[in-house]
Motif scaffolding. Structure first.
Motif, PDB file in Angstrom:
ATOM      1  N   LEU A 175       0.830  -1.207   0.000  1.00  0.00           N
ATOM      2  CA  LEU A 175       0.000   0.000   0.000  1.00  0.00           C
ATOM      3  C   LEU A 175       0.862   1.254   0.000  1.00  0.00           C
ATOM      4  O   LEU A 175       0.543   2.230  -0.681  1.00  0.00           O
ATOM      5  N   GLN A 176       1.968   1.232   0.730  1.00  0.00           N
ATOM      6  CA  GLN A 176       2.856   2.396   0.779  1.00  0.00           C
ATOM      7  C   GLN A 176       3.366   2.753  -0.619  1.00  0.00           C
ATOM      8  O   GLN A 176       3.467   3.912  -0.972  1.00  0.00           O
ATOM      9  N   GLU A 177       3.670   1.734  -1.425  1.00  0.00           N
ATOM     10  CA  GLU A 177       4.133   1.994  -2.788  1.00  0.00           C
ATOM     11  C   GLU A 177       3.020   2.629  -3.616  1.00  0.00           C
ATOM     12  O   GLU A 177       3.267   3.570  -4.383  1.00  0.00           O
ATOM     13  N   LEU A 178       1.787   2.160  -3.469  1.00  0.00           N
ATOM     14  CA  LEU A 178       0.662   2.765  -4.179  1.00  0.00           C
ATOM     15  C   LEU A 178       0.515   4.229  -3.782  1.00  0.00           C
ATOM     16  O   LEU A 178       0.353   5.100  -4.636  1.00  0.00           O
ATOM     17  N   VAL A 179       0.589   4.514  -2.486  1.00  0.00           N
ATOM     18  CA  VAL A 179       0.468   5.900  -2.002  1.00  0.00           C
ATOM     19  C   VAL A 179       1.582   6.769  -2.592  1.00  0.00           C
ATOM     20  O   VAL A 179       1.330   7.888  -3.068  1.00  0.00           O
ATOM     21  N   LEU A 180       2.799   6.269  -2.589  1.00  0.00           N
ATOM     22  CA  LEU A 180       3.922   7.038  -3.149  1.00  0.00           C
ATOM     23  C   LEU A 180       3.714   7.322  -4.635  1.00  0.00           C
ATOM     24  O   LEU A 180       3.965   8.432  -5.115  1.00  0.00           O
ATOM     25  N   ARG A 181       3.246   6.341  -5.370  1.00  0.00           N
ATOM     26  CA  ARG A 181       3.006   6.529  -6.804  1.00  0.00           C
ATOM     27  C   ARG A 181       1.877   7.520  -7.056  1.00  0.00           C
ATOM     28  O   ARG A 181       1.954   8.349  -7.962  1.00  0.00           O
ATOM     29  N   LEU A 182       0.807   7.438  -6.260  1.00  0.00           N
ATOM     30  CA  LEU A 182      -0.302   8.387  -6.414  1.00  0.00           C
ATOM     31  C   LEU A 182       0.161   9.807  -6.133  1.00  0.00           C
ATOM     32  O   LEU A 182      -0.188  10.743  -6.869  1.00  0.00           O
ATOM     33  N   ARG A 183       0.942   9.990  -5.098  1.00  0.00           N
ATOM     34  CA  ARG A 183       1.436  11.344  -4.775  1.00  0.00           C
ATOM     35  C   ARG A 183       2.358  11.864  -5.870  1.00  0.00           C
ATOM     36  O   ARG A 183       2.324  13.047  -6.205  1.00  0.00           O
ATOM     37  N   ALA A 184       3.187  10.985  -6.429  1.00  0.00           N
ATOM     38  CA  ALA A 184       4.067  11.408  -7.523  1.00  0.00           C
ATOM     39  C   ALA A 184       3.248  11.822  -8.744  1.00  0.00           C
ATOM     40  O   ALA A 184       3.539  12.846  -9.372  1.00  0.00           O
ATOM     41  N   LEU A 185       2.213  11.054  -9.078  1.00  0.00           N
ATOM     42  CA  LEU A 185       1.358  11.415 -10.215  1.00  0.00           C
ATOM     43  C   LEU A 185       0.664  12.745  -9.965  1.00  0.00           C
ATOM     44  O   LEU A 185       0.546  13.577 -10.873  1.00  0.00           O
ATOM     45  N   ASP A 186       0.207  12.962  -8.743  1.00  0.00           N
ATOM     46  CA  ASP A 186      -0.480  14.210  -8.419  1.00  0.00           C
ATOM     47  C   ASP A 186       0.475  15.393  -8.494  1.00  0.00           C
ATOM     48  O   ASP A 186       0.111  16.463  -8.980  1.00  0.00           O
ATOM     49  N   ARG A 187       1.702  15.228  -8.027  1.00  0.00           N
ATOM     50  CA  ARG A 187       2.698  16.307  -8.119  1.00  0.00           C
ATOM     51  C   ARG A 187       2.981  16.660  -9.572  1.00  0.00           C
ATOM     52  O   ARG A 187       3.033  17.831  -9.941  1.00  0.00           O
ATOM     53  N   ARG A 188       3.179  15.641 -10.393  1.00  0.00           N
ATOM     54  CA  ARG A 188       3.462  15.863 -11.808  1.00  0.00           C
ATOM     55  C   ARG A 188       2.311  16.587 -12.487  1.00  0.00           C
ATOM     56  O   ARG A 188       2.503  17.484 -13.296  1.00  0.00           O
ATOM     57  N   ARG A 189       1.092  16.172 -12.153  1.00  0.00           N
ATOM     58  CA  ARG A 189      -0.101  16.758 -12.748  1.00  0.00           C
ATOM     59  C   ARG A 189      -0.261  18.223 -12.347  1.00  0.00           C
ATOM     60  O   ARG A 189      -0.684  19.056 -13.130  1.00  0.00           O
ATOM     61  N   ALA A 190       0.119  18.547 -11.109  1.00  0.00           N
ATOM     62  CA  ALA A 190      -0.032  19.921 -10.612  1.00  0.00           C
ATOM     63  C   ALA A 190       0.795  20.900 -11.441  1.00  0.00           C
ATOM     64  O   ALA A 190       0.395  22.048 -11.628  1.00  0.00           O
ATOM     65  N   HIS A 191       1.934  20.448 -11.978  1.00  0.00           N
ATOM     66  CA  HIS A 191       2.779  21.332 -12.790  1.00  0.00           C
ATOM     67  C   HIS A 191       2.181  21.588 -14.171  1.00  0.00           C
ATOM     68  O   HIS A 191       2.520  22.555 -14.827  1.00  0.00           O
TER      69      HIS A 191
END
Length: 175
Positions: free
Chosen positions: A105-121
């Motif tokens: 689950l921690q890996e899923l959370v990390l990947r979701l946060r990375a996708l959200d950061r990328r999208r914010a830019h």
């Protein structure tokens, strides 16, 4: 962040949702393709987490629909299909990330946060003019406060008004 989880195994979907909630990530669950399409049509999600093998329209078909909509919503494929060919197909469909089961689950959370950061830019800027606030990415329009969901026509009119900046005359409708 708000995530749509498309997973046909109810225990798995609920475990993911509960784990994401502990990480302050809101999540809705769709157990089949039809429910996923319905939720996508009435809600705004930051990321879609798709199982490829679900009843109704498959996760692949849902991914194609998200891509075709032009929303720019990132897609994370979360699936048991772990062969290189499966991953290649997922990325070719437009997935931004691919995680195979079983997973942490921690890996899923990390990947979701990375996708959200990328999208914010990549989000277009929120514009404000004369009490009107337009968020073209979320298709939301605020007029002196309350939120109003914007259809494509409202977004087009708001963009047009922003371009004119008082130089354009308002058209009168013929009665």
């Amino acid at each position: 962040m708000r995530v749509l989880i498309v997973e046909d195994e109810p225990y798995m979907a609920e475990a993911i949702r509960d784990g994401l909630r502990l990480e302050a990530i809101a999540a809705d669950i769709a157990g089949d393709g039809e429910t996923a399409l319905e939720l996508l049509s009435v809600n705004v999600y930051d990321i879609a987490v798709l199982d490829r093998d679900i009843p109704g329209p498959s996760g692949d078909q849902i991914a194609k629909g998200i891509i075709a909509s032009g929303s720019g919503m990132p897609i994370l494929m979360l699936t048991a299909a772990d062969r290189l060919d499966d991953k290649a197909t997922g990325f070719e469909l437009g997935a931004d990330d691919y995680l195979t089961k079983p997973f942490a689950l921690q890996e899923l959370v990390l990947r979701l946060r990375a996708l959200d950061r990328r999208r914010a830019h990549n989000r277009p800027p929120v514009r404000e003019l004369a009490g009107l606030r337009l968020d073209p990415f979320r298709r939301e329009v605020y007029r002196d406060g309350p939120l109003r969901r914007a259809d494509q026509e409202a977004v087009r009119r708001a963009r047009s008004a922003r371009r004119c900046r008082g130089r354009c005359r308002q058209r009168r409708r013929a009665a």
